[in-house]
Design a protein around this motif. Structure first.
Motif, PDB file in Angstrom:
ATOM      1  N   LYS A 157       0.839  -1.187   0.000  1.00  7.31           N
ATOM      2  CA  LYS A 157       0.000   0.000   0.000  1.00  7.31           C
ATOM      3  C   LYS A 157       0.879   1.242   0.000  1.00  7.31           C
ATOM      4  CE  LYS A 157      -3.946  -1.832   2.496  1.00  7.31           C
ATOM      5  NZ  LYS A 157      -4.815  -1.643   3.648  1.00  7.31           N
ATOM      6  N   ASN A 158       0.382   2.257  -0.634  1.00  6.46           N
ATOM      7  CA  ASN A 158       1.032   3.541  -0.605  1.00  6.46           C
ATOM      8  C   ASN A 158       0.717   4.183   0.740  1.00  6.46           C
ATOM      9  OD1 ASN A 158       1.895   6.156  -0.974  1.00  6.46           O
ATOM     10  ND2 ASN A 158       0.887   6.414  -2.952  1.00  6.46           N
ATOM     11  N   TRP A 159       1.698   4.761   1.403  1.00  5.08           N
ATOM     12  CA  TRP A 159       1.473   5.324   2.736  1.00  5.08           C
ATOM     13  C   TRP A 159       0.425   6.419   2.711  1.00  5.08           C
ATOM     14  CZ3 TRP A 159       2.124  10.341   4.419  1.00  5.08           C
ATOM     15  CH2 TRP A 159       2.746  11.209   3.542  1.00  5.08           C
TER      16      TRP A 159
ATOM     17  N   THR B  12      -2.311   6.600   0.776  1.00  2.00           N
ATOM     18  CA  THR B  12      -3.682   6.152   0.514  1.00  2.00           C
ATOM     19  C   THR B  12      -4.169   5.088   1.489  1.00  2.00           C
ATOM     20  OG1 THR B  12      -2.877   4.492  -1.048  1.00  2.00           O
ATOM     21  CG2 THR B  12      -3.501   6.646  -1.952  1.00  2.00           C
TER      22      THR B  12
END
Length: 171
Positions: free
Chosen positions: A96-98, A100
């Motif tokens: 995961k993107n930090w 989002t």
């Protein structure tokens, strides 16, 4: 074993105290006594009921994440293309993107607003206040939420400086 018994006894004693306090507050609220801050008594009653609810239904503790197991396959030195091949086990996890993974977009947007209307230190203060609130409600301090709000404050401060520069140099 003795420690567990002491812990159980102290939990039961605290539960008894909470039940007595709840009964006292309910009686106080029902009596409409003069000179009593009803809002404060109502808030304290809510807190006591919340604590009793937590004692009845404790929150599950998050499990510690274990590092991935070594599969025993040697590193071939080839770059990772992001596609699984036969030598790479598919764990089914998605990175995961930090930005989002939580409501960090809202933190960033709020930081922009505070930074634009006020200053970067105000946005940092708001970030600290939001994280303190999260911690008081039983959560954890999240440095990534804090960083998102602070970065939004920086962006808002830059927008503010740009607007001021533009307004001063318009002829």
């Amino acid at each position: 074993m003795e420690q567990q018994q002491q812990s159980k006894n102290s939990a039961e004693a605290y539960r008894g105290f909470l039940l007595q306090r709840r009964a006292t507050l309910q009686t106080l609220l029902a009596s409409d006594a003069e000179g009593v801050d009803l809002a404060a008594a109502s808030d304290e009653l809510d807190l006591v009921e919340y604590q009793l609810q937590l004692m009845d239904n404790p929150r599950p503790q998050p499990e510690e994440q274990q590092p991935p197991a070594d599969t025993g396959t040697p590193d071939t030195g080839t770059p990772d293309t992001g596609t699984p091949d036969s030598s790479t086990p598919d764990t089914g996890t998605v990175k995961k993107n930090w930005f989002t993974e939580s409501n960090r977009r809202l933190h960033f947007i709020g930081g922009i607003g505070v930074g634009f209307l006020f200053t970067l230190p105000a946005a940092i203060g708001c970030a600290a206040g939001m994280e303190f609130k999260d911690r008081q409600w039983g959560g954890r301090w999240d440095w990534l939420d804090f960083a998102a709000t602070a970065l939004g404050g920086l962006a808002g401060q830059l927008l503010q400086a740009g607007l001021i520069y533009f307004l001063l140099n318009v002829q």
